[in-house]
Design a protein around this motif. Sequence first.
Motif, PDB file in Angstrom:
ATOM      1  N   GLY A 126     -21.598 -21.246 -31.305  1.00  0.00           N
ATOM      2  CA  GLY A 126     -20.695 -22.234 -30.739  1.00  0.00           C
ATOM      3  C   GLY A 126     -21.415 -23.177 -29.797  1.00  0.00           C
ATOM      4  O   GLY A 126     -22.567 -23.532 -30.008  1.00  0.00           O
ATOM      5  N   PRO A 127     -20.749 -23.617 -28.711  1.00  0.00           N
ATOM      6  CA  PRO A 127     -21.283 -24.701 -27.896  1.00  0.00           C
ATOM      7  C   PRO A 127     -22.356 -24.291 -26.890  1.00  0.00           C
ATOM      8  O   PRO A 127     -22.910 -25.157 -26.220  1.00  0.00           O
ATOM      9  CB  PRO A 127     -20.038 -25.205 -27.159  1.00  0.00           C
ATOM     10  N   VAL A 128     -22.653 -23.003 -26.730  1.00  0.00           N
ATOM     11  CA  VAL A 128     -23.616 -22.581 -25.717  1.00  0.00           C
ATOM     12  C   VAL A 128     -25.026 -22.972 -26.141  1.00  0.00           C
ATOM     13  O   VAL A 128     -25.481 -22.609 -27.223  1.00  0.00           O
ATOM     14  CB  VAL A 128     -23.552 -21.062 -25.482  1.00  0.00           C
ATOM     15  N   VAL A 129     -25.709 -23.737 -25.295  1.00  0.00           N
ATOM     16  CA  VAL A 129     -27.076 -24.159 -25.565  1.00  0.00           C
ATOM     17  C   VAL A 129     -27.957 -23.639 -24.444  1.00  0.00           C
ATOM     18  O   VAL A 129     -27.692 -23.878 -23.265  1.00  0.00           O
ATOM     19  CB  VAL A 129     -27.184 -25.695 -25.652  1.00  0.00           C
ATOM     20  N   LEU A 130     -29.007 -22.900 -24.792  1.00  0.00           N
ATOM     21  CA  LEU A 130     -29.930 -22.344 -23.818  1.00  0.00           C
ATOM     22  C   LEU A 130     -31.237 -23.122 -23.826  1.00  0.00           C
ATOM     23  O   LEU A 130     -31.680 -23.589 -24.880  1.00  0.00           O
ATOM     24  CB  LEU A 130     -30.223 -20.872 -24.127  1.00  0.00           C
ATOM     25  N   THR A 131     -31.865 -23.235 -22.674  1.00  0.00           N
ATOM     26  CA  THR A 131     -33.215 -23.782 -22.617  1.00  0.00           C
ATOM     27  C   THR A 131     -34.176 -22.759 -23.213  1.00  0.00           C
ATOM     28  O   THR A 131     -33.819 -21.589 -23.410  1.00  0.00           O
ATOM     29  CB  THR A 131     -33.613 -24.087 -21.172  1.00  0.00           C
ATOM     30  N   ASP A 132     -35.399 -23.183 -23.481  1.00  0.00           N
ATOM     31  CA  ASP A 132     -36.387 -22.246 -24.030  1.00  0.00           C
ATOM     32  C   ASP A 132     -36.619 -21.076 -23.087  1.00  0.00           C
ATOM     33  O   ASP A 132     -36.734 -19.925 -23.525  1.00  0.00           O
ATOM     34  CB  ASP A 132     -37.709 -22.973 -24.296  1.00  0.00           C
ATOM     35  N   ALA A 133     -36.687 -21.334 -21.792  1.00  0.00           N
ATOM     36  CA  ALA A 133     -36.914 -20.263 -20.821  1.00  0.00           C
ATOM     37  C   ALA A 133     -35.723 -19.328 -20.768  1.00  0.00           C
ATOM     38  O   ALA A 133     -35.890 -18.098 -20.673  1.00  0.00           O
ATOM     39  CB  ALA A 133     -37.197 -20.858 -19.438  1.00  0.00           C
ATOM     40  N   GLN A 134     -34.511 -19.866 -20.825  1.00  0.00           N
ATOM     41  CA  GLN A 134     -33.325 -19.020 -20.810  1.00  0.00           C
ATOM     42  C   GLN A 134     -33.256 -18.157 -22.059  1.00  0.00           C
ATOM     43  O   GLN A 134     -32.929 -16.973 -21.991  1.00  0.00           O
ATOM     44  CB  GLN A 134     -32.072 -19.889 -20.693  1.00  0.00           C
ATOM     45  N   ARG A 135     -33.590 -18.737 -23.203  1.00  0.00           N
ATOM     46  CA  ARG A 135     -33.581 -17.953 -24.443  1.00  0.00           C
ATOM     47  C   ARG A 135     -34.644 -16.858 -24.389  1.00  0.00           C
ATOM     48  O   ARG A 135     -34.416 -15.729 -24.828  1.00  0.00           O
ATOM     49  CB  ARG A 135     -33.811 -18.873 -25.652  1.00  0.00           C
ATOM     50  N   ALA A 136     -35.815 -17.168 -23.834  1.00  0.00           N
ATOM     51  CA  ALA A 136     -36.874 -16.162 -23.716  1.00  0.00           C
ATOM     52  C   ALA A 136     -36.413 -15.009 -22.832  1.00  0.00           C
ATOM     53  O   ALA A 136     -36.716 -13.841 -23.104  1.00  0.00           O
ATOM     54  CB  ALA A 136     -38.137 -16.798 -23.152  1.00  0.00           C
ATOM     55  N   LEU A 137     -35.687 -15.317 -21.768  1.00  0.00           N
ATOM     56  CA  LEU A 137     -35.153 -14.263 -20.895  1.00  0.00           C
ATOM     57  C   LEU A 137     -34.230 -13.329 -21.669  1.00  0.00           C
ATOM     58  O   LEU A 137     -34.336 -12.098 -21.564  1.00  0.00           O
ATOM     59  CB  LEU A 137     -34.408 -14.896 -19.716  1.00  0.00           C
ATOM     60  N   VAL A 138     -33.317 -13.899 -22.444  1.00  0.00           N
ATOM     61  CA  VAL A 138     -32.394 -13.079 -23.220  1.00  0.00           C
ATOM     62  C   VAL A 138     -33.155 -12.229 -24.234  1.00  0.00           C
ATOM     63  O   VAL A 138     -32.857 -11.045 -24.431  1.00  0.00           O
ATOM     64  CB  VAL A 138     -31.344 -13.962 -23.918  1.00  0.00           C
ATOM     65  N   VAL A 139     -34.153 -12.822 -24.881  1.00  0.00           N
ATOM     66  CA  VAL A 139     -34.950 -12.080 -25.857  1.00  0.00           C
ATOM     67  C   VAL A 139     -35.693 -10.925 -25.186  1.00  0.00           C
ATOM     68  O   VAL A 139     -35.797  -9.830 -25.749  1.00  0.00           O
ATOM     69  CB  VAL A 139     -35.939 -13.016 -26.575  1.00  0.00           C
ATOM     70  N   LEU A 141     -34.746  -9.147 -22.640  1.00  0.00           N
ATOM     71  CA  LEU A 141     -33.796  -8.057 -22.402  1.00  0.00           C
ATOM     72  C   LEU A 141     -33.343  -7.407 -23.704  1.00  0.00           C
ATOM     73  O   LEU A 141     -33.111  -6.194 -23.762  1.00  0.00           O
ATOM     74  CB  LEU A 141     -32.580  -8.585 -21.638  1.00  0.00           C
ATOM     75  N   ALA A 142     -33.233  -8.197 -24.762  1.00  0.00           N
ATOM     76  CA  ALA A 142     -32.730  -7.688 -26.040  1.00  0.00           C
ATOM     77  C   ALA A 142     -33.832  -7.182 -26.958  1.00  0.00           C
ATOM     78  O   ALA A 142     -33.537  -6.700 -28.059  1.00  0.00           O
ATOM     79  CB  ALA A 142     -31.945  -8.784 -26.755  1.00  0.00           C
ATOM     80  N   SER A 155     -32.860   1.322 -25.213  1.00  0.00           N
ATOM     81  CA  SER A 155     -32.753   1.151 -23.769  1.00  0.00           C
ATOM     82  C   SER A 155     -32.999  -0.307 -23.401  1.00  0.00           C
ATOM     83  O   SER A 155     -33.925  -0.937 -23.905  1.00  0.00           O
ATOM     84  CB  SER A 155     -33.760   2.039 -23.037  1.00  0.00           C
ATOM     85  N   ILE A 156     -32.156  -0.841 -22.522  1.00  0.00           N
ATOM     86  CA  ILE A 156     -32.331  -2.204 -22.038  1.00  0.00           C
ATOM     87  C   ILE A 156     -33.370  -2.191 -20.923  1.00  0.00           C
ATOM     88  O   ILE A 156     -33.274  -1.384 -19.998  1.00  0.00           O
ATOM     89  CB  ILE A 156     -30.997  -2.765 -21.534  1.00  0.00           C
ATOM     90  N   PRO A 157     -34.375  -3.042 -20.962  1.00  0.00           N
ATOM     91  CA  PRO A 157     -35.396  -3.059 -19.909  1.00  0.00           C
ATOM     92  C   PRO A 157     -34.782  -3.385 -18.546  1.00  0.00           C
ATOM     93  O   PRO A 157     -33.781  -4.097 -18.455  1.00  0.00           O
ATOM     94  CB  PRO A 157     -36.354  -4.173 -20.351  1.00  0.00           C
ATOM     95  N   THR A 158     -35.383  -2.873 -17.504  1.00  0.00           N
ATOM     96  CA  THR A 158     -34.990  -3.283 -16.173  1.00  0.00           C
ATOM     97  C   THR A 158     -35.377  -4.743 -15.973  1.00  0.00           C
ATOM     98  O   THR A 158     -36.190  -5.305 -16.717  1.00  0.00           O
ATOM     99  CB  THR A 158     -35.690  -2.427 -15.109  1.00  0.00           C
ATOM    100  N   SER A 159     -34.803  -5.365 -14.956  1.00  0.00           N
ATOM    101  CA  SER A 159     -35.161  -6.753 -14.667  1.00  0.00           C
ATOM    102  C   SER A 159     -36.651  -6.876 -14.372  1.00  0.00           C
ATOM    103  O   SER A 159     -37.299  -7.845 -14.779  1.00  0.00           O
ATOM    104  CB  SER A 159     -34.338  -7.270 -13.484  1.00  0.00           C
TER     105      SER A 159
END
Length: 233
Positions: A126-139, A141-142, A155-159
């Motif tokens: 949908g309409p959510v657009v992430l910057t490259d850095a934001q997408r890298a952050l999500v990747v 964690l995932a 297991s989800i990594p710690t911050s």
Amino acid sequence: MTEVNIDFCGEWFPVADEQVFTIGREGDLEIDDNPYLHRRFLTIARYDNIWWLSNVGSRLAATIADATGGMQAWVAPGARIPLVFGQTNIVFTAGPTTYEFSVHLATPAFRQEWSADDGDGQTTIGPVVLTDAQRALVVALAEPMLRRDGNGLSSIPTSAKAASRLGWPLTKFNRKLDNVCDKLDKSGVAGLRGGAGKLATNRRARLVEHAVTSHLVVPADLPLLDAELNADD
């Protein structure tokens, strides 16, 4: 032929028409001996000719999505949702561990297929657009879920670990994590906000559940991790 079957870690569990199938630390599907997991967390049962997934726990929520990622819902404690697709994926987090299983209906009420324009599914968000850095952050964690073959647990990594994976200071990671969660919350993604306008303490888990089931990030995005690690700040 059984109408409903559950796939968890490659093991199949049939659900009888008259059965209230229980899922949790104990029950018909014993997910894991995890003290953070409810003894009875989810149930699957048929009422008035409709199959329902119910959250009978008191603390944990579950994210569900169809196979394409085009439909997603967040099932809070006490809520229930009809199972209408041929395959419904269920993801939830208990403590440090994230679990995934799928429910398969032999005669679904709805049928969704990949569109030729969908590619790998990234257009379904949908309409959510992430910057490259934001997408890298999500990747970052995932990453454990994206690298996993099939459903099961991870297991989800710690911050701190995710920040290290990207080569970022923890302060930068936390700032961008807040920005990503705030952006998704404003787009209508549930579970990222706590009380009094604060971001939820378990936002990393909810972010990963949403990102993977909605195809906001996909395995093809994994090279972003090394690209960010090697990039000049």
